[in-house]
Design a protein around this motif. Sequence first.
Motif, PDB file in Angstrom:
ATOM      1  N   TYR A   1       0.851  -1.183   0.000  1.00  0.00           N
ATOM      2  CA  TYR A   1       0.000   0.000   0.000  1.00  0.00           C
ATOM      3  C   TYR A   1       0.884   1.228   0.000  1.00  0.00           C
ATOM      4  CZ  TYR A   1      -4.124   2.745   1.019  1.00  0.00           C
ATOM      5  OH  TYR A   1      -5.152   3.639   0.949  1.00  0.00           O
TER       6      TYR A   1
ATOM      7  N   GLU B   1       2.046   4.953  -2.267  1.00  0.00           N
ATOM      8  CA  GLU B   1       1.734   5.803  -3.398  1.00  0.00           C
ATOM      9  C   GLU B   1       3.001   6.202  -4.149  1.00  0.00           C
ATOM     10  OE1 GLU B   1       0.545   8.328   0.135  1.00  0.00           O
ATOM     11  OE2 GLU B   1       0.173   9.582  -1.605  1.00  0.00           O
TER      12      GLU B   1
ATOM     13  N   GLN C   1       3.469   7.165  -8.100  1.00  0.00           N
ATOM     14  CA  GLN C   1       2.238   7.554  -8.775  1.00  0.00           C
ATOM     15  C   GLN C   1       2.210   9.074  -8.859  1.00  0.00           C
ATOM     16  OE1 GLN C   1      -1.122   5.727  -6.835  1.00  0.00           O
ATOM     17  NE2 GLN C   1       0.034   3.874  -6.432  1.00  0.00           N
TER      18      GLN C   1
ATOM     19  N   ILE D   1      -5.025   7.177  -4.764  1.00  0.00           N
ATOM     20  CA  ILE D   1      -4.017   6.118  -4.718  1.00  0.00           C
ATOM     21  C   ILE D   1      -4.489   4.923  -5.547  1.00  0.00           C
ATOM     22  CG2 ILE D   1      -2.704   4.617  -3.190  1.00  0.00           C
ATOM     23  CD1 ILE D   1      -3.169   6.649  -0.994  1.00  0.00           C
ATOM     24  N   ARG D   2      -3.582   4.373  -6.356  1.00  0.00           N
ATOM     25  CA  ARG D   2      -3.984   3.329  -7.289  1.00  0.00           C
ATOM     26  C   ARG D   2      -4.508   2.108  -6.546  1.00  0.00           C
ATOM     27  NH1 ARG D   2       0.716   1.893  -9.976  1.00  0.00           N
ATOM     28  NH2 ARG D   2       0.579   3.643 -11.419  1.00  0.00           N
TER      29      ARG D   2
ATOM     30  N   ARG E   1       0.503   2.938   5.095  1.00  0.00           N
ATOM     31  CA  ARG E   1       1.331   3.691   4.160  1.00  0.00           C
ATOM     32  C   ARG E   1       2.750   3.857   4.670  1.00  0.00           C
ATOM     33  NH1 ARG E   1      -2.474   8.671   2.560  1.00  0.00           N
ATOM     34  NH2 ARG E   1      -0.862   9.549   1.235  1.00  0.00           N
TER      35      ARG E   1
END
Lengths: 324, 358
Positions: B3, B5, B8, B22-23, B352
């Motif tokens: 998880y 970011e 990106q 977030i993807r 994260r």
Amino acid sequence: MLYSIFIDPFVQMAGAPDLLVQTIWEGTVSGVLYALIALGFVLIYKASGVFNYAQGIMVVFSALTLVGTYQKLGGLGFSGPGAAFLALAFALLVMFILAVTVERVVLRPLVNQPDIILLMATFGVTYFLIGFGEYVFGGEPKQMIAEQLFLPKGATEFQMAGGFVQLQNIDVAAAVIAVIMIIGLSAFFQYTRIGRALRAVADSHKAALSVGISLNQIWIVVWFTAGIVALVTGIMWGARSNVSFALEVVALKALPVLILGGLTSIPGAIVGGLIIGIGEKLGEFYWGPLVGSGIESWLAYVIALAFLLFRPQGLFGDKIIERI
Amino acid sequence: MFYREAGQFKTDYAADMAVFPIRQDRIGLALILFVAFVIVPAFGSDFLLQVVMIPTLVFALATIGLNLLTGYTGLLSLGTAGFMGVGAFACYKLTTLFPGVSIVIWVLASGFFSAAIGAAFGLPSLRIKGFYLAVATLAAQFFLQWCFVRIPWLINYNVSNAIEVPERTLLGLIVTGPKASPEVRYLITLAIVVALAWVASNIVHGRIGRSWMAVRDMDIAAELMGIRLLPTKLLAFAVSSFYCGVAGALMVFFWFGGAEPDVFSISQSFLILFMVIIGGLGSIVGSFMGAAFIYILPIALGSLAAAFNAPIPPATLEHLRYMIVGAMIIVFLIVEPHGLAALWRTTKQKLRTWPFPY
């Protein structure tokens, strides 16, 4: 149509004054009982800023404790007034324990949270008390031990204007006790040390803390006082019907009383109770048949709403001042 | 670990403002939707669909509705069940008057009736605030409930005094009534709930949602900034009631298959308020979580007792359930007053930065 709304009910009222007095009396009695429940709300709201939804269930719970304890004592071979007053003392003790527990478990950890969170917490208390009360004392409706507590029964009738008006003695007693209790509470607030501290807390928590008033102690006192009010209400209401969880609905009726009088005002609770009680009964009796009966269920809220549109803080509530 | 970011990059403002920046969130959402639309109806038992999934979805929609009003606009309302009832009765009247039109259209259209009623009862909110408003909305609740009982026209003079859901078909499949299969009812409910949740999410992220939140935070300040209070508050009431009304129609037509006026009682309103609070004020995801938590908790407690084969009489079990739910609400409020949504946010933040939290 207009005739039957605006003229016909008044013609009926003038035509049968005994019925009118009877209706007003019944409204007064239920108004007093609403006022008692609302009083419990006001006490707690003033001192701790908590909108205590559990007040209604506290009424049921205290009455259940009283009756349940009396039955348990009866099982042990005690009965009569002695046992009844023993049960009363025990019920008071239970309400005190409840006050301490609520302060410890609910209020203290949730201090400084938004109002709505505290409201929700009292819902939790409500659910818990419903489950606990039914678990310990059983859910079936119970007879209130009115005779053993020397409460009068029967009815008094007197003649007037070609008819008669019937007063239930228990209702008279309820009204008298309510008046005594309100005077007692006012004196308690006005003249005792704890009463002054309570008013200080109601004005400002921070200022009260800064002059050395213990908030925790005040909260316990206030919840216990509300518990006593609940117990008295429970006895009175239980003596009129039965002690059961159906009484919970009555607590919802106390809410319009509360906002009509103002959340922070003790006289407001009384006046609001009388307005709602009498208005509801008169409306149901004279205007109810026009739309099919049962308007009692929402008339109280509409009356309160109508008053609120003109005074948003209730009749006697503190003025709401908003600043940017 | 997954998880993250990192990598990106956003190259325009639209990407920066996205609801799911977030993807991994987008993939997760797609996975959840796939499970909900394909796996659950294909492999779930009738019990799962009928007793768990459909009610949770219906309650989630009502919770979103109340959340728009209470969580986003800050107007406390206790009339939710009344507005749900308006939706249910309107849908019933419409589909019996015009049987030819698809039931899905009527379910959505019934929301507009409840929106109109909701806006009317929202009028006092301009003058009355806080707990005073909450009690004022009780007037709506009790008045509407009284109407449901006293006006037999609403239920087409049925002798049973209840809504009897007629059989309706969509694309050749029976979707309502006793013969409809749980899978079909579940899929339609899911589709409507997902679509409306998507709309709600867009509303609250846009101009309207921002003006609602400004009103919630301080209505006088919002007024000074040029937000007109009357349309904003009434719109909140209308949209909220629209959601509640659709939820009520779904509840009667796709879950109960018939309903007495008692269904829309005050305890239902309180239940939905619970879901909003436990889920988290001002969160669409939280509405789903709160609805699932509050609705499934008693069922789970019941089946837990059954699983342990506990020799408890049903009455005692019911009392224990009350006590446990009450205690859990208090404990939950103490541990996390901002609801499951806040818990979820904290978890995501921890994920994260894991394994180096500083």
